[in-house]
Design a protein around this motif. Structure first.
Motif, PDB file in Angstrom:
ATOM      1  N   GLN A 187       0.896 -34.893  75.139  1.00  0.00           N
ATOM      2  CA  GLN A 187      -0.163 -34.680  74.151  1.00  0.00           C
ATOM      3  C   GLN A 187      -1.281 -33.828  74.744  1.00  0.00           C
ATOM      4  OE1 GLN A 187      -0.001 -35.605  70.925  1.00  0.00           O
ATOM      5  NE2 GLN A 187      -1.889 -34.470  70.630  1.00  0.00           N
ATOM      6  N   GLN A 188      -1.621 -34.060  76.006  1.00  0.00           N
ATOM      7  CA  GLN A 188      -2.641 -33.248  76.670  1.00  0.00           C
ATOM      8  C   GLN A 188      -2.198 -31.788  76.746  1.00  0.00           C
ATOM      9  OE1 GLN A 188      -3.223 -35.122  80.454  1.00  0.00           O
ATOM     10  NE2 GLN A 188      -4.844 -36.501  79.706  1.00  0.00           N
ATOM     11  N   GLU A 189      -0.942 -31.569  77.103  1.00  0.00           N
ATOM     12  CA  GLU A 189      -0.415 -30.205  77.169  1.00  0.00           C
ATOM     13  C   GLU A 189      -0.407 -29.556  75.788  1.00  0.00           C
ATOM     14  OE1 GLU A 189       3.286 -29.676  79.272  1.00  0.00           O
ATOM     15  OE2 GLU A 189       2.688 -31.118  80.805  1.00  0.00           O
ATOM     16  N   ALA A 190      -0.030 -30.326  74.772  1.00  0.00           N
ATOM     17  CA  ALA A 190      -0.010 -29.789  73.403  1.00  0.00           C
ATOM     18  C   ALA A 190      -1.418 -29.425  72.953  1.00  0.00           C
ATOM     19  CB  ALA A 190       0.618 -30.801  72.449  1.00  0.00           C
ATOM     20  N   ASP A 191      -2.395 -30.285  73.246  1.00  0.00           N
ATOM     21  CA  ASP A 191      -3.781 -29.986  72.881  1.00  0.00           C
ATOM     22  C   ASP A 191      -4.297 -28.762  73.622  1.00  0.00           C
ATOM     23  OD1 ASP A 191      -3.808 -32.146  71.176  1.00  0.00           O
ATOM     24  OD2 ASP A 191      -4.819 -33.508  72.607  1.00  0.00           O
ATOM     25  N   LYS A 192      -3.949 -28.677  74.902  1.00  0.00           N
ATOM     26  CA  LYS A 192      -4.359 -27.528  75.708  1.00  0.00           C
ATOM     27  C   LYS A 192      -3.762 -26.233  75.137  1.00  0.00           C
ATOM     28  CE  LYS A 192      -4.167 -25.889  80.493  1.00  0.00           C
ATOM     29  NZ  LYS A 192      -3.647 -26.201  81.843  1.00  0.00           N
ATOM     30  N   ARG A 193      -2.475 -26.280  74.824  1.00  0.00           N
ATOM     31  CA  ARG A 193      -1.802 -25.097  74.262  1.00  0.00           C
ATOM     32  C   ARG A 193      -2.368 -24.743  72.888  1.00  0.00           C
ATOM     33  NH1 ARG A 193      -0.237 -20.360  74.979  1.00  0.00           N
ATOM     34  NH2 ARG A 193       1.481 -19.726  73.681  1.00  0.00           N
ATOM     35  N   LYS A 194      -2.688 -25.759  72.097  1.00  0.00           N
ATOM     36  CA  LYS A 194      -3.264 -25.519  70.772  1.00  0.00           C
ATOM     37  C   LYS A 194      -4.612 -24.809  70.902  1.00  0.00           C
ATOM     38  CE  LYS A 194      -4.604 -27.912  66.557  1.00  0.00           C
ATOM     39  NZ  LYS A 194      -4.769 -29.210  65.904  1.00  0.00           N
ATOM     40  N   LEU A 195      -5.435 -25.267  71.844  1.00  0.00           N
ATOM     41  CA  LEU A 195      -6.723 -24.615  72.071  1.00  0.00           C
ATOM     42  C   LEU A 195      -6.536 -23.170  72.537  1.00  0.00           C
ATOM     43  CD1 LEU A 195      -8.763 -27.483  73.767  1.00  0.00           C
ATOM     44  CD2 LEU A 195      -9.115 -26.528  71.487  1.00  0.00           C
ATOM     45  N   GLU A 240      -5.496 -21.143  69.507  1.00  0.00           N
ATOM     46  CA  GLU A 240      -6.635 -20.912  68.613  1.00  0.00           C
ATOM     47  C   GLU A 240      -7.569 -19.852  69.197  1.00  0.00           C
ATOM     48  OE1 GLU A 240      -8.399 -24.747  67.999  1.00  0.00           O
ATOM     49  OE2 GLU A 240      -6.867 -25.340  66.537  1.00  0.00           O
ATOM     50  N   LYS A 241      -7.772 -19.910  70.505  1.00  0.00           N
ATOM     51  CA  LYS A 241      -8.618 -18.915  71.164  1.00  0.00           C
ATOM     52  C   LYS A 241      -7.999 -17.516  71.044  1.00  0.00           C
ATOM     53  CE  LYS A 241     -10.714 -17.893  75.639  1.00  0.00           C
ATOM     54  NZ  LYS A 241     -10.793 -18.299  77.052  1.00  0.00           N
ATOM     55  N   GLU A 242      -6.693 -17.408  71.308  1.00  0.00           N
ATOM     56  CA  GLU A 242      -6.000 -16.124  71.179  1.00  0.00           C
ATOM     57  C   GLU A 242      -6.061 -15.618  69.742  1.00  0.00           C
ATOM     58  OE1 GLU A 242      -2.021 -16.615  72.606  1.00  0.00           O
ATOM     59  OE2 GLU A 242      -2.661 -17.020  74.663  1.00  0.00           O
ATOM     60  N   HIS A 243      -5.878 -16.528  68.790  1.00  0.00           N
ATOM     61  CA  HIS A 243      -5.917 -16.151  67.373  1.00  0.00           C
ATOM     62  C   HIS A 243      -7.305 -15.633  66.992  1.00  0.00           C
ATOM     63  CE1 HIS A 243      -4.785 -16.164  63.184  1.00  0.00           C
ATOM     64  NE2 HIS A 243      -5.841 -16.917  62.889  1.00  0.00           N
ATOM     65  N   THR A 244      -8.341 -16.332  67.473  1.00  0.00           N
ATOM     66  CA  THR A 244      -9.710 -15.902  67.182  1.00  0.00           C
ATOM     67  C   THR A 244      -9.976 -14.534  67.795  1.00  0.00           C
ATOM     68  OG1 THR A 244     -10.405 -18.214  67.179  1.00  0.00           O
ATOM     69  CG2 THR A 244     -12.132 -16.572  67.382  1.00  0.00           C
TER      70      THR A 244
END
Length: 183
Positions: free
Chosen positions: A49-57, A60-64
């Motif tokens: 879950q920590q890895e998934a949250d890290k990857r999600k962030l 999102e940063k790359e998308h922004t």
């Protein structure tokens, strides 16, 4: 006091005691293994879950960042809009000229045996950045209509005039393209 052994009780009680001991050991090992496995599973889930949250962030940063870059590239200036309008008008004028040329051509006119649609295609490719894909598709369909009109006039001329024996090579090639697009 003499020790007497009751062999019948001993024969029955040893297997019962061994079976009970083995069952108890099996139960304890199974309970310990399940507890250990559950702890490891929870730790793995938390790590995942920590890895998934890290990857999600990160995503999102790359998308922004991508959207910011895209916004900066997509700022439309008044010059771009004016140029685009001029290019669309030029394409419309060019198409109108070619269509009227084909429409008003006499059957014996050599213009009917030339590939005049190439000029429109070349202009579209040079100025592609000003046109949407839908607009180019619309123009391609119109080019096919010009070709069909030119081909029909030429074929009617060939049918009436027996001195012309065959369709020019460029009309045959375009005819094959039209037949492929219809299929």
């Amino acid at each position: 006091m003499a020790l007497t052994i009751d062999w019948g009780t001993l024969v029955v009680s040893i297997p019962v005691v061994l079976t009970t001991a083995i069952a108890a050991t099996k139960y304890l090992v199974k309970a310990y293994s399940k507890e250990h496995f559950d702890k490891r599973m929870e730790a793995f889930k938390a790590e995942l879950q920590q890895e998934a949250d890290k990857r999600k962030l990160e995503m999102e940063k790359e998308h922004t960042e991508y959207l910011k870059k895209l916004d900066s590239k997509m700022k439309v200036t008044a010059d771009y809009i004016q140029t685009r309008y001029v290019k669309i008008q030029e394409v419309r004028t060019l198409m109108r000229e070619k269509y009227i040329t084909v429409k008003n051509a006499s059957p014996a006119d050599p213009i009917l045996s030339k590939y005049i649609e190439g000029e429109i295609k070349k202009y579209l490719e040079i100025n592609r950045m000003y046109f949407t894909d839908e607009f180019i598709e619309l123009i391609d369909n119109f080019i096919l209509q010009i070709f069909e009109a030119r081909k029909n006039i030429y074929e009617a001329y060939v049918m009436r005039d027996s001195t012309v024996l065959h369709m020019p090579k460029n009309l045959r090639c375009m005819n094959n393209l039209v037949n492929l697009q219809k299929n």
